[in-house]
Design a protein around this motif. Sequence first.
Motif, PDB file in Angstrom:
ATOM      1  N   ALA A   3       0.828  -1.208   0.000  1.00 45.39           N
ATOM      2  CA  ALA A   3       0.000   0.000   0.000  1.00 45.39           C
ATOM      3  C   ALA A   3       0.863   1.259   0.000  1.00 45.39           C
ATOM      4  O   ALA A   3       0.554   2.244  -0.676  1.00 45.39           O
ATOM      5  CB  ALA A   3      -0.923  -0.007   1.210  1.00 45.39           C
ATOM      6  N   THR A   4       1.955   1.217   0.744  1.00 37.88           N
ATOM      7  CA  THR A   4       2.864   2.373   0.791  1.00 37.88           C
ATOM      8  C   THR A   4       3.474   2.623  -0.581  1.00 37.88           C
ATOM      9  O   THR A   4       3.541   3.768  -1.052  1.00 37.88           O
ATOM     10  CB  THR A   4       3.975   2.136   1.833  1.00 37.88           C
ATOM     11  OG1 THR A   4       3.375   1.938   3.120  1.00 37.88           O
ATOM     12  CG2 THR A   4       4.923   3.330   1.897  1.00 37.88           C
ATOM     13  N   LEU A   5       3.898   1.561  -1.241  1.00 40.96           N
ATOM     14  CA  LEU A   5       4.501   1.695  -2.571  1.00 40.96           C
ATOM     15  C   LEU A   5       3.492   2.224  -3.587  1.00 40.96           C
ATOM     16  O   LEU A   5       3.873   2.931  -4.533  1.00 40.96           O
ATOM     17  CB  LEU A   5       5.061   0.340  -3.030  1.00 40.96           C
ATOM     18  CG  LEU A   5       6.255  -0.205  -2.237  1.00 40.96           C
ATOM     19  CD1 LEU A   5       6.600  -1.609  -2.701  1.00 40.96           C
ATOM     20  CD2 LEU A   5       7.467   0.724  -2.391  1.00 40.96           C
ATOM     21  N   LEU A   6       2.230   1.899  -3.400  1.00 38.42           N
ATOM     22  CA  LEU A   6       1.181   2.335  -4.335  1.00 38.42           C
ATOM     23  C   LEU A   6       0.561   3.671  -3.934  1.00 38.42           C
ATOM     24  O   LEU A   6      -0.358   4.158  -4.603  1.00 38.42           O
ATOM     25  CB  LEU A   6       0.083   1.268  -4.425  1.00 38.42           C
ATOM     26  CG  LEU A   6       0.487  -0.069  -5.053  1.00 38.42           C
ATOM     27  CD1 LEU A   6      -0.622  -1.102  -4.870  1.00 38.42           C
ATOM     28  CD2 LEU A   6       0.806   0.116  -6.531  1.00 38.42           C
ATOM     29  N   GLY A   7       1.047   4.251  -2.845  1.00 40.02           N
ATOM     30  CA  GLY A   7       0.478   5.523  -2.394  1.00 40.02           C
ATOM     31  C   GLY A   7      -0.908   5.388  -1.797  1.00 40.02           C
ATOM     32  O   GLY A   7      -1.723   6.309  -1.873  1.00 40.02           O
ATOM     33  N   LYS A   8      -1.195   4.230  -1.204  1.00 42.06           N
ATOM     34  CA  LYS A   8      -2.532   3.962  -0.658  1.00 42.06           C
ATOM     35  C   LYS A   8      -2.475   3.736   0.857  1.00 42.06           C
ATOM     36  O   LYS A   8      -3.186   2.894   1.402  1.00 42.06           O
ATOM     37  CB  LYS A   8      -3.134   2.722  -1.331  1.00 42.06           C
ATOM     38  CG  LYS A   8      -3.296   2.841  -2.839  1.00 42.06           C
ATOM     39  CD  LYS A   8      -4.422   3.774  -3.208  1.00 42.06           C
ATOM     40  CE  LYS A   8      -4.684   3.771  -4.711  1.00 42.06           C
ATOM     41  NZ  LYS A   8      -5.769   4.707  -5.076  1.00 42.06           N
ATOM     42  N   ARG A   9      -1.642   4.492   1.550  1.00 44.25           N
ATOM     43  CA  ARG A   9      -1.472   4.264   2.984  1.00 44.25           C
ATOM     44  C   ARG A   9      -2.759   4.529   3.760  1.00 44.25           C
ATOM     45  O   ARG A   9      -3.071   3.823   4.717  1.00 44.25           O
ATOM     46  CB  ARG A   9      -0.351   5.152   3.520  1.00 44.25           C
ATOM     47  CG  ARG A   9       1.026   4.738   3.021  1.00 44.25           C
ATOM     48  CD  ARG A   9       2.124   5.595   3.598  1.00 44.25           C
ATOM     49  NE  ARG A   9       2.247   5.389   5.040  1.00 44.25           N
ATOM     50  CZ  ARG A   9       3.124   6.024   5.801  1.00 44.25           C
ATOM     51  NH1 ARG A   9       3.940   6.921   5.260  1.00 44.25           N
ATOM     52  NH2 ARG A   9       3.206   5.781   7.092  1.00 44.25           N
ATOM     53  N   ALA A  10      -3.512   5.566   3.355  1.00 44.32           N
ATOM     54  CA  ALA A  10      -4.743   5.893   4.087  1.00 44.32           C
ATOM     55  C   ALA A  10      -5.764   4.771   3.962  1.00 44.32           C
ATOM     56  O   ALA A  10      -6.394   4.370   4.948  1.00 44.32           O
ATOM     57  CB  ALA A  10      -5.330   7.208   3.569  1.00 44.32           C
ATOM     58  N   MET A  11      -5.913   4.237   2.759  1.00 37.55           N
ATOM     59  CA  MET A  11      -6.844   3.122   2.567  1.00 37.55           C
ATOM     60  C   MET A  11      -6.386   1.896   3.349  1.00 37.55           C
ATOM     61  O   MET A  11      -7.198   1.193   3.970  1.00 37.55           O
ATOM     62  CB  MET A  11      -6.969   2.776   1.083  1.00 37.55           C
ATOM     63  CG  MET A  11      -7.903   1.601   0.823  1.00 37.55           C
ATOM     64  SD  MET A  11      -8.034   1.145  -0.922  1.00 37.55           S
ATOM     65  CE  MET A  11      -8.987   2.514  -1.558  1.00 37.55           C
TER      66      MET A  11
END
Length: 313
Positions: free
Chosen positions: A266-274
């Motif tokens: 998720a961090t690599l994809l820029g989806k940390r909030a989700m």
Amino acid sequence: MGHKILLTGATGFVGSNLFGGLTSLPQVHLVAAVRVLKRNLCSTFFEVGPIDKTTNYSPLINGVDVVIHTAARAHVMKEEADDPLSKYRLVNVDGTLNLARQAAVAGVKRFIFISSIGVNGNVSTRPFTASDQPNPVEPYALSKWEAEQGLWKIQQATEMEVVIIRPPLIYGSGAPGNFGRLVRWIEKGTPLPLGAIHNKRSLISIDNLVNLIIRCIDHPAAANQVFLAGDGEDLSTTELLHGVGKAMGKPARLIPVPTGLLHLGATLLGKRAMAQRLLGSLQVDISKTCELLDWTPPYTVEEGLRRCFEPSH
């Protein structure tokens, strides 16, 4: 229960369900405020236009003794880069306080504001309580916190009572946001790498929330209080997905992937909030709510999930 009630956001998810609950009560005269009046709405609905600091409620608020404010800017997944908080403030802060000031001048006795557990924070190491120091992180939650602060100032300067309710994730038939996304995933039979999540998250069914809001309309102990809302049962994301699948009559296709790998991906994809919403813990302690209001959530999580998919809901 003899009340004239002004309900805002009456065509939204919470507002429309609350409208149905309120219309079934005896001795309630309901006035419903909506941004845009649609043809199929009954004479109880009135158009007020955009919700901001200029909205005029004077034609509706005369004789009202309780305002229930559910209208809000929410579930905006893609915000413009230039200060998204300002867009939330227009509706959630300016719009709320404008309504509250008009309500106080008109002699409204009680103002019920639907806030968000995000005011407490978006992750918990122990269950949040209503007395915890607020820690809003995202623009939506920050706008709700600013609105709460403004409401307390109005309450202190007038005789109008304020009741603030902070719900966590609200689920029900047609729910927007994260719950609606989970339902669509299971409906499509999408394999999900969420089969080994051991977090704990509180949630509340729309039916339990409506029941709680109605309890706050005239309960003496509700005056000038903050209440956290919940079903009283906490689930992991894995358990919630299995519960949704069971209620739908469809299998939840879950693959057990270690949480650490999911966080990394998720961090690599820029989806940390989700990822935080799916993998992190967020629990609420509703003991104050239950004790002060002599309230027990009428539906269990299993019953609440089942009601999401019953034809009558």
